[in-house]
Design an enzyme around this catalytic site. Sequence first.
Site, PDB file in Angstrom:
ATOM      1  CG  HIS A 283      -2.124   0.847   1.089  1.00 54.01           C
ATOM      2  ND1 HIS A 283      -2.386   1.890   1.935  1.00 54.01           N
ATOM      3  CD2 HIS A 283      -3.134   0.834   0.178  1.00 54.01           C
ATOM      4  CE1 HIS A 283      -3.511   2.485   1.576  1.00 54.01           C
ATOM      5  NE2 HIS A 283      -3.983   1.866   0.518  1.00 54.01           N
ATOM      6  CE  LYS A 285      -2.071   4.675  -2.400  1.00 54.57           C
ATOM      7  NZ  LYS A 285      -2.037   3.503  -1.504  1.00 54.57           N
ATOM      8  CG  HIS A 507      -7.479   7.982  -1.562  1.00 54.81           C
ATOM      9  ND1 HIS A 507      -6.132   7.778  -1.776  1.00 54.81           N
ATOM     10  CD2 HIS A 507      -8.034   6.754  -1.522  1.00 54.81           C
ATOM     11  CE1 HIS A 507      -5.894   6.483  -1.884  1.00 54.81           C
ATOM     12  NE2 HIS A 507      -7.029   5.834  -1.721  1.00 54.81           N
ATOM     13  CE  LYS A 509      -5.543   6.179   2.764  1.00 58.35           C
ATOM     14  NZ  LYS A 509      -5.550   6.281   1.295  1.00 58.35           N
TER      15      LYS A 509
END
Length: 621
Positions: A283, A285, A507, A509
Amino acid sequence: MSKESQHGKWTLSSSDDDDLIPSASNNSPLLFDSLTPEQHTPSDTNHNVHKKSPYLNQANQEPESPATPPLSVGSETRQAVQGSVLKPVKNESTQSSPFRTGKRKKVDDSISSWALSDSDEDHDNAKGQSSEQKDLPPKSATSRPKPKKVKVEERPPSPHGRTYYIDEPDDFFETSLPPVNDIYRFYLNKVTGLDKKYNTGALHIKEILSPLFGTLKESVQFNYCFDIAWMVQQYPPEFRDKPVLIVHGDKREAKARLVQQAQPYSHVSFCQAKLDIAFGTHHTKMMLLWYEEGFRVVILTSNMIRADWYQKTQGLWMSPLFPPLPKGSPETAGESPTLFKRDLLEYLGAYRALELTDWIQRIREHDLSETRVYLIGSTPGRYLGSDMERWGHLRLRKLLHDHTRPLPDEEKWPVIGQFSSIGSMGLDKTKWLQGEFQRTLTTLGKSSLRPDPPMHLVCPVKHLAFVFPAGGSLPYSIQTAQKQLWLHSFFHRWQAETTGRSHAMPHIKTYMRASPDFTQLAWFLVTSANLSKAAWGALEKNNSQVMVRSYELGVLYLPSAFNMSTFPVQKDVFPATTSSTSFPVPFDLPPNRYSSKDQPWVWNIPYTQAPDTHGNVWVPS
């Protein structure tokens, strides 16, 4: 069957409608940004699902006819549940769009459809006309005349149709170096449909990869989901054939599809991240950018697909340009006070991948001493002893313990978490959420005091924050929600008037600790990690080891690294034309607590009685 709490009531359809709602009993695959073992089973990847549209015509209650499904790339679970590509439908009583849209060219229906997103992102739209339609023979002259067409009101442009991606205003992209916040280097992405001031100082992927920031020689893209053809087009023409390494977590059929997408691009190569623990995901990025002038790191929250870069709220940290070290420099040269270089090398080493060997060496040869943030990563594994503090929330706890100080009345300083996916927290708040995670978030210095301050979890309310198609990026399932109704007492609304992004689906966090009046921050974190044990890790065996399932990456801002005691909160984030010592929080503070009637967005139940702001209703398959 209905489920009710002080924070709203959900109704599950019965009998004939049960097929529309995946349940734990039938092992229907669930779409999750960061999957946890509680959220799907190994059989998910092979389960056949219904291909009904989530968008229904409210007058007729009949699904639109599907077009050809698009080719998409991602985890096998996401492939198994790839939704049909369907046209949006409009409710009779529509409201105006939350986004201002410029003048659009008339487009035909074949490019105005959108796809049901898988997990946390949407993929390319398929062509609306099938091959069978194209090959029909011409009708004879003796055919009966066609009935006169009734003029119907044109549907509003789909937020996920092709115009959604290409209808930027002429001045959307910067032609010169955009305003750069040299202090924090924290940026939001650009969002179409906003007043220009709300994009002044924000960044788009085309700008990040442009010659404005350096003469690119080679790059690495770490991510969860890729659209390779689209990704290649984001590089400027002069850099478009430069080598790109893609670091991904796909296996078997999903990996084959990813490799197939890259066949036209000989300069694209792959590195598969090892996922040794079940239900983990890659996950992270991140971009590694090697220039003729030096080296740069970008850590972000966006997937490498178009839908993540236009009408969603995303965030990123962009490093300064790191210059090369003089030849013959010792290995310890170029380190920052935050030990960012050491931690980045350790994170890359955790992949145990030959494809990253050259990049590890390049980083060693550059000066990263200007870095002021701390790196917080997660890598799959079970860790004992001092290794427990290397990854996940225990890594965050150690940094807060070592590099912050207790504050007066700290029990009144709330902790805030904002995310786009929620895992299973357990039967009550004393399990993982407060027993582990809140203890980490409330750590301030070496004080033994463990107060129980307020915890605000920012989670969009259904209907109020975004159009339904974007809701596929907020994968909170009814099965998980019903098991933890206690969690909803922590929920607060997403509202971002300060950045103009109240209706741009979050989107991003972020996690932070705010003062009682919300004017100061004790620390701030932007990361890929959602609110889940898979992302942050969970203690096992009487707290003697920690287990982490997924790869995640983020950066932590601590005031001590900036010679400050706290960060003042910036009131007017945009237009960002000059550097400021105030911190640009991406949403409004204080967040507003859910009312008794508010419900969190739950993606896998129907919403037919109250359409979204574009007039769409939602019935998942």
